[in-house]
Design a protein around this motif. Structure first.
Motif, PDB file in Angstrom:
ATOM      1  N   ALA A   1       3.221  -2.064   2.832  1.00 45.28           N
ATOM      2  CA  ALA A   1       2.333  -1.517   3.869  1.00 45.28           C
ATOM      3  C   ALA A   1       1.905  -2.604   4.837  1.00 45.28           C
ATOM      4  CB  ALA A   1       1.111  -0.883   3.230  1.00 45.28           C
ATOM      5  N   GLY A   2       1.620  -3.792   4.280  1.00 40.30           N
ATOM      6  CA  GLY A   2       1.118  -4.853   5.133  1.00 40.30           C
ATOM      7  C   GLY A   2       2.209  -5.524   5.931  1.00 40.30           C
TER       8      GLY A   2
ATOM      9  N   ASP B   1       2.236  -9.908  11.867  1.00 39.67           N
ATOM     10  CA  ASP B   1       1.418  -8.813  12.400  1.00 39.67           C
ATOM     11  C   ASP B   1       0.005  -9.251  12.765  1.00 39.67           C
ATOM     12  OD1 ASP B   1       3.170  -6.297  11.879  1.00 39.67           O
ATOM     13  OD2 ASP B   1       3.326  -7.534  10.083  1.00 39.67           O
TER      14      ASP B   1
ATOM     15  N   ARG C   1       0.520 -13.754   1.595  1.00 40.83           N
ATOM     16  CA  ARG C   1       0.086 -12.362   1.584  1.00 40.83           C
ATOM     17  C   ARG C   1      -1.163 -12.183   0.726  1.00 40.83           C
ATOM     18  NH1 ARG C   1       0.294  -6.918   1.241  1.00 40.83           N
ATOM     19  NH2 ARG C   1      -0.272  -6.842  -0.930  1.00 40.83           N
TER      20      ARG C   1
ATOM     21  N   GLY D   1       0.608  -1.216  -0.904  1.00 39.89           N
ATOM     22  CA  GLY D   1       1.094  -2.449  -1.499  1.00 39.89           C
ATOM     23  C   GLY D   1       1.728  -3.338  -0.444  1.00 39.89           C
TER      24      GLY D   1
ATOM     25  N   VAL E   1      -7.358  -2.961  -1.755  1.00 42.73           N
ATOM     26  CA  VAL E   1      -5.965  -3.365  -1.931  1.00 42.73           C
ATOM     27  C   VAL E   1      -5.963  -4.876  -2.106  1.00 42.73           C
ATOM     28  CG1 VAL E   1      -3.722  -3.581  -0.802  1.00 42.73           C
ATOM     29  CG2 VAL E   1      -5.009  -1.446  -0.624  1.00 42.73           C
TER      30      VAL E   1
ATOM     31  N   ASP F   1      -5.307   0.802   7.708  1.00 40.82           N
ATOM     32  CA  ASP F   1      -5.104   2.226   7.954  1.00 40.82           C
ATOM     33  C   ASP F   1      -6.193   2.999   7.211  1.00 40.82           C
ATOM     34  OD1 ASP F   1      -4.342   2.619   5.320  1.00 40.82           O
ATOM     35  OD2 ASP F   1      -2.221   2.965   5.748  1.00 40.82           O
TER      36      ASP F   1
ATOM     37  N   VAL G   1      -5.762   7.915  -8.097  1.00 38.07           N
ATOM     38  CA  VAL G   1      -6.146   7.476  -6.758  1.00 38.07           C
ATOM     39  C   VAL G   1      -7.366   8.257  -6.275  1.00 38.07           C
ATOM     40  CG1 VAL G   1      -5.364   7.205  -4.377  1.00 38.07           C
ATOM     41  CG2 VAL G   1      -3.779   6.817  -6.262  1.00 38.07           C
TER      42      VAL G   1
ATOM     43  N   GLN H   1      -5.039   0.463   3.486  1.00 33.40           N
ATOM     44  CA  GLN H   1      -3.958  -0.522   3.447  1.00 33.40           C
ATOM     45  C   GLN H   1      -4.152  -1.500   4.608  1.00 33.40           C
ATOM     46  OE1 GLN H   1      -1.732  -0.701   1.062  1.00 33.40           O
ATOM     47  NE2 GLN H   1      -2.243   1.231   0.069  1.00 33.40           N
ATOM     48  N   LEU H   2      -4.098  -2.796   4.295  1.00 28.69           N
ATOM     49  CA  LEU H   2      -4.175  -3.803   5.351  1.00 28.69           C
ATOM     50  C   LEU H   2      -2.836  -3.841   6.077  1.00 28.69           C
ATOM     51  CD1 LEU H   2      -5.814  -6.095   6.694  1.00 28.69           C
ATOM     52  CD2 LEU H   2      -4.757  -7.652   5.049  1.00 28.69           C
ATOM     53  N   LEU H   3      -2.859  -3.501   7.345  1.00 34.65           N
ATOM     54  CA  LEU H   3      -1.609  -3.421   8.105  1.00 34.65           C
ATOM     55  C   LEU H   3      -1.181  -4.774   8.658  1.00 34.65           C
ATOM     56  CD1 LEU H   3      -2.262  -0.114  10.065  1.00 34.65           C
ATOM     57  CD2 LEU H   3      -1.057  -0.445   7.910  1.00 34.65           C
ATOM     58  N   THR H   4      -2.129  -5.700   8.718  1.00 36.95           N
ATOM     59  CA  THR H   4      -1.828  -7.016   9.289  1.00 36.95           C
ATOM     60  C   THR H   4      -1.871  -8.046   8.172  1.00 36.95           C
ATOM     61  OG1 THR H   4      -4.167  -7.172   9.786  1.00 36.95           O
ATOM     62  CG2 THR H   4      -2.731  -6.509  11.583  1.00 36.95           C
ATOM     63  N   ALA H   5      -0.963  -7.904   7.217  1.00 33.47           N
ATOM     64  CA  ALA H   5      -1.019  -8.760   6.034  1.00 33.47           C
ATOM     65  C   ALA H   5      -0.015  -9.898   6.083  1.00 33.47           C
ATOM     66  CB  ALA H   5      -0.813  -7.919   4.776  1.00 33.47           C
ATOM     67  N   THR H   6       0.571 -10.141   7.243  1.00 38.17           N
ATOM     68  CA  THR H   6       1.434 -11.301   7.393  1.00 38.17           C
ATOM     69  C   THR H   6       1.174 -11.911   8.773  1.00 38.17           C
ATOM     70  OG1 THR H   6       3.273 -10.252   8.566  1.00 38.17           O
ATOM     71  CG2 THR H   6       3.271 -10.082   6.166  1.00 38.17           C
TER      72      THR H   6
ATOM     73  N   GLU I   1       4.892  -8.155 -11.958  1.00 38.03           N
ATOM     74  CA  GLU I   1       5.465  -6.921 -11.423  1.00 38.03           C
ATOM     75  C   GLU I   1       5.872  -5.954 -12.528  1.00 38.03           C
ATOM     76  OE1 GLU I   1       8.444  -8.234  -8.701  1.00 38.03           O
ATOM     77  OE2 GLU I   1       6.959  -8.648  -7.159  1.00 38.03           O
TER      78      GLU I   1
ATOM     79  N   ASP J   1       7.395 -12.363 -11.747  1.00 36.13           N
ATOM     80  CA  ASP J   1       8.220 -11.244 -12.211  1.00 36.13           C
ATOM     81  C   ASP J   1       7.481 -10.440 -13.282  1.00 36.13           C
ATOM     82  OD1 ASP J   1      10.206 -11.900 -10.488  1.00 36.13           O
ATOM     83  OD2 ASP J   1      11.531 -12.815 -11.986  1.00 36.13           O
TER      84      ASP J   1
ATOM     85  N   PRO K   1      -2.353  -1.895  -5.509  1.00 38.67           N
ATOM     86  CA  PRO K   1      -1.817  -1.451  -4.221  1.00 38.67           C
ATOM     87  C   PRO K   1      -2.692  -0.357  -3.597  1.00 38.67           C
ATOM     88  CG  PRO K   1      -0.613  -0.393  -5.997  1.00 38.67           C
ATOM     89  CD  PRO K   1      -1.687  -1.230  -6.646  1.00 38.67           C
ATOM     90  N   HIS K   2      -3.687   0.102  -4.344  1.00 42.52           N
ATOM     91  CA  HIS K   2      -4.552   1.190  -3.862  1.00 42.52           C
ATOM     92  C   HIS K   2      -5.912   0.632  -3.461  1.00 42.52           C
ATOM     93  CE1 HIS K   2      -1.677   4.147  -5.247  1.00 42.52           C
ATOM     94  NE2 HIS K   2      -1.627   3.525  -6.412  1.00 42.52           N
TER      95      HIS K   2
END
Lengths: 783, 147
Positions: free
Chosen positions: B118-119, A706, A282, B115, A107, A694, A135, A698-703, A127, A124, A44-45
């Motif tokens: 965020a996206g 967006d 994603r 993670g 990320v 950002d 970081v 972080q990818l802000l347009t991951a779906t 996760e 699962d 996630p980083h």
């Protein structure tokens, strides 16, 4: 004289009935008993040191079979390869592990793989893996990444610069010093996400009994993947079979070798069971390559009457965290060589810095390098026209390479095969009713309305490529193509092509070619692709090369068939081969057309082999490996007409005219489809699509919520037309049409919007020209 | 991402302060808190379920109250991770006396999310955070009023 029946006909795509009724044969449809499912634990980083990975909870979950970390696989899997080693650029290829060891760099970087009895358990369990990270500061912007004090991704890539490539043709300093007009600009060609309809995935099965690895995967180039998989796993090529029958789009994103496919193969070998892995959407957005992402500085020298005398470009290309398979070649050769465009620019200096950052790796995306060059040049043309108060159509005409000068060698060393650039411009001006439009623009401006007209007179390089040229550029492969034509005893024909389609319609177009050549019904011709066990070898489908290179291989193999069949027919007709003619599927004695054998009769005779001519072997099957003598260079003129509302920044499309010249066209409907889809993608770059990060990576347009892939309602009607200037490079005279739309449309749309806003004093806004960006620019001007 | 805002509470400053740093009050008022255990001086372990846009999930993490200057100001450090990703942030909460025994609370903070969340949901995060803060303060206010 051969009767051409299908070349040029809009034959409906033969693959479509199965694709649109859900009967396709995609990787995820393949099911093997005993399959385990793999899920990847991703970072996630954007930049962090891996302190500790605790897999105990995941391992303890019922149904989990194994968990692997990077350390577990260091000896079992070589790093992800980079296969475009651009020479003379001080290239550094940092180690790219399928599962990160020590550090994560974007990320989505994978740190562990879980295999379990089903996908639910695998996800699962992934996760449940606990990863402790330290970081680190991240860097996303490629220009900032090269500056003093920027976070460093690698110890052995100083200032994050993986390479510095240059091509200096002519004396720019002198052109600059003598220039009557100078233009200096900074352009951003932003990052895009390919978003193929089918995400990537694989089903790998290593049979411990035979030692064979069979992998079904989403590939544009199965043989290349076989070669690379062999290199990273150590399994000999003879023991690997790669199958990619139906592939749901790629746009370049299914060329590279990726971690997922490698891991599925290595883990299958480890466990002796089939492993299936498929990306979620994603994951596709964070872990499949992105495209573009250049920051360009450009200096243009010109005369007062509008002739460009030199261009200098310094580009920072964002490579992402690692060097993907072809990534160094995209922002260098495929970009720099095309910086003359359709124009007689005598001096070109280009310096490209390939920079690593904490973002998803980039690689070839539809057009790959040419859209970045074309956007730059076409923006320059409009800026220069404005500076000199010239009509944007006329300044282009003034700089065009005249049609008498083809074949034309550019300052950058390419030899353009054929062209008539004014013809496409004139036709587009006529279709759009240009003079009338300019008058309307004046009238509307008087009413406070903002109409804009944007041009793009592009040329692109496709039909990639002569292998010797590929070698000189550091591409670690040839760029020829193979074809095998097998005529069965009944006269039905199987064609095995190394060009693996993933939406291009080769099952139809290649069959058209063969049906014409052999005079057999198209239904008697099947096109086989996407299986390394069935096809001699293949370089794959990308760079608008399938027809120009793969199609030529098919034609050449077919002509060998005709030669042999003619000898057999002559023998059966008891005449000399030179006395036999072949037309419409019949061999007949010249001057006595009733004495004839059908193609099917000859095929049967070739297999019975009861009576063969001296020295002719039984059977009717031929293979041809075709290495083109040159690339092909399609061109054209796109004109976009928009109206912009300065109060809201909203853009309304009024008209879009595309006049392309792709040489001779085998199937106009398929070419129209390619052009439509290409325009949609390129237009989307101009106004909709933008992969945004950002500052922490972080990818802000991951779906798809967006990341704005256009819907049909977000696009104008496309008026598509063509001129025809055949290429001398191949027997069809066909150039290639897969990328023209994407390359041409982005600048046409951007130029139209800027033209609309020009009365407000706006001469440039970086793409994508979203309502917000336009509104902000307008507000700034209005104070 | 920066968040900031203010809230006026109809209670004297010392009373508000006492409630704001009381773990039971926090656990009762912060939306979605499932457990809150004190693990040190002004340090708590917390489990919290939050939905941001389409992403709903449970985050486990730590909350620390630092730089306490009763009854005027303190800082809150939050760090949590869960299926949807991770959240880290620091915020400053200031309490000023207002007229008629009221307290003017102002807050500002910097939140980093990573993670999947965020996206998918970053653009909704500001709104969600603001709404949660409002709900928290309004709940505290009701607790005070109810004694």
């Amino acid at each position: 004289m051969a009767v051409t029946k299908l070349f040029g006909a809009s034959v409906k795509r033969r693959e479509d009935p199965r694709l649109i009724t859900g009967r396709g044969n995609f990787t995820d449809h393949i099911k093997l008993p005993g399959t385990l499912f793999m899920a990847l634990k991703r970072s996630p980083h954007a930049h962090a040191r891996i302190v500790r990975i605790d897999t105990s909870k995941a391992r303890a979950m019922p149904g989990v079979v194994a968990v692997y970390t990077g350390q577990d696989l260091v000896d079992k899997l070589a790093p992800v390869p980079c296969a475009w080693l651009v020479p003379d650029s001080d290239l550094k290829v940092p180690t790219y592990r399928a599962l990160a060891v020590d550090k994560v760099r974007y990320v989505g970087d994978a740190v562990a793989a879980v295999v379990a009895e089903n996908r639910y358990i695998a996800e699962d369990a992934a996760e449940a893996i606990e990863v402790e990270y330290e970081v680190l500061p991240a860097v996303v912007d490629q220009e900032k990444a090269t500056q003093e004090g920027a976070p460093q991704l690698y110890d052995d890539v100083p200032n994050n610069i993986a390479f510095h490539w240059k091509l200096h043709a002519g004396d720019f300093d002198s052109a600059w010093n003598q220039a009557e007009v100078k233009l200096t600009r900074r352009f951003i060609n932003h990052r895009l996400i390919p978003s193929a309809m089918e995400p990537r995935g694989a089903l790998a099965y290593f049979n411990p009994g035979t030692g064979d690895l069979t992998i079904w995967c989403t590939s544009q180039n199965p043989h290349v993947h076989r070669l690379l998989l062999s290199a990273v796993t150590g399994i000999p090529e003879t023991r690997i079979r790669v199958i990619a029958t139906d592939v749901g789009g790629g746009f370049g994103s299914k060329i590279p070798m990726y971690a997922g496919e490698m891991l599925a193969s290595a883990i299958s070998r480890d466990l002796g069971r089939p492993i299936k892995w498929f990306e979620s959407r994603r994951e596709n957005y964070v872990a499949t390559i992105h495209g573009r992402d250049h920051i360009q500085y450009v200096d243009v020298a010109a005369t007062r009457d509008g002739k460009i005398t030199g261009i200098r470009v310094k580009s920072y290309a964002n490579l992402g965290a690692y060097l993907s398979t072809a990534s160094p070649g995209v922002p260098t050769w495929l970009f720099g060589l095309m910086l003359c465009g359709a124009y007689t620019i005598p001096v070109v200096h280009v310096d490209v810095y390939g920079v690593v950052t904490n973002t998803t790796p980039t690689d070839a995306y539809r057009g790959a390098g040419r859209p970045e060059a074309t956007y730059l040049l076409e923006r320059v043309m409009d800026l220069l026209a404005r500076e000199l108060r010239m009509d944007p159509a006329e300044i282009r005409r003034k700089n065009f390479i005249p049609k008498e000068q083809f074949p034309y060698t550019t300052a950058t060393g390419l030899q353009y095969d054929s062209g008539d650039y004014e013809a496409t411009l004139d036709r587009a001006l006529e279709l759009v009713n240009y003079q009338q439009l300019r008058r309307e623009q004046e009238e509307l401006r008087a009413q406070g309305r903002y109409l804009g007209i944007g041009f793009s007179t592009y040329v692109e390089v496709c039909g990639l490529a002569p292998s010797a040229a590929a070698g000189a550029m550091g591409f670690q492969g040839g760029l020829w193509e193979s074809a095998t034509v097998r005529v069965h005893p009944s006269g039905k024909v199987s064609v095995f092509t190394g060009s693996n389609p993933h939406g291009q319609g080769e099952e139809t177009t290649f069959a058209q070619l063969v049906a014409d050549e052999l005079g057999v019904p198209i239904d008697d011709v099947e096109i086989v692709h996407g299986d390394t066990e069935m096809i001699p070898f293949g370089m794959g489908t990308y760079g608008s090369r399938s027809l120009a290179v793969g199609g030529t291989a098919v034609i050449m193999a077919t002509r060998k068939i005709k030669d042999k069949a003619t000898k057999i027919a002559a023998h059966l007709l008891e005449v000399a081969p030179e006395d036999v003619a072949f037309e419409n599927g019949r061999f007949f004695v010249k001057g006595a057309p009733d004495r004839a054998k059908t193609f099917q009769e000859v095929a049967g005779a070739a297999y019975l082999a009861w009576s063969m001519p001296e020295g002719v072997t039984p059977g009717l099957e031929e293979t041809h490996f075709h290495d083109p003598i040159n690339n092909t260079f399609p061109f054209g003129c796109h004109i976009c007409v928009v109206e912009v509302d300065p109060d809201t920044g909203r853009v309304s499309f009024r008209k879009y005219v595309a006049v392309d010249d792709v040489g001779n066209v085998v199937n106009p409907m398929i070419v129209d489809g390619q052009v439509h889809g290409g325009i949609a993608q390129g237009l989307a770059q101009a106004v909709y699509e933008f992969a945004a990060y950002d500052e922490s990576g972080q990818l802000l347009t991951a779906t798809m919520m967006d990341y704005a892939i256009p819907k049909a309602t977000m696009l104008p009607r496309f008026d598509v037309d063509r001129t025809v200037t055949p290429t001398p490079v191949n027997p069809m005279g066909a150039k290639g049409a897969g990328e023209t739309g994407t390359i041409a449309s982005t600048p046409a749309v951007a130029n139209a919007i800027i033209d609309a806003l020009s009365p407000l004093g706006i001469d440039h806004i970086d793409i994508p020209l979203t309502p917000e960006r336009i509104w902000r620019a307008v507000q700034e001007r209005r104070g | 991402m920066k968040i900031s805002g203010s809230y006026t509470m109809s209670a004297p400053r010392q009373v508000v302060w006492d409630r704001l740093i009381d773990p039971q009050a926090i656990a009762g008022c912060l939306p979605g808190v499932e457990k809150l255990n004190q693990v040190g001086q002004d340090e708590y372990e917390m489990s919290m379920t939050v939905g941001i846009g389409p992403v709903r999930g449970t985050y486990d993490g730590k909350v620390r109250l630092i730089n306490m200057r009763p009854p005027e100001e303190y800082q809150m450090q939050v760090e949590g991770s869960g299926r949807p990703g991770f959240v880290r942030g620091t915020g400053t909460i200031r309490l000023a006396e207002g007229p008629d025994s009221t307290t003017q609370i102002t807050y500002e903070g910097d939140v980093e999310v990573g993670g999947p969340v965020a996206g998918v949901a970053q653009r909704m995060l500001g709104g969600v955070a603001k709404r949660m803060v409002e709900q928290f303060f309004s709940c505290i206010e009701k607790q005070i009023a109810g004694g």
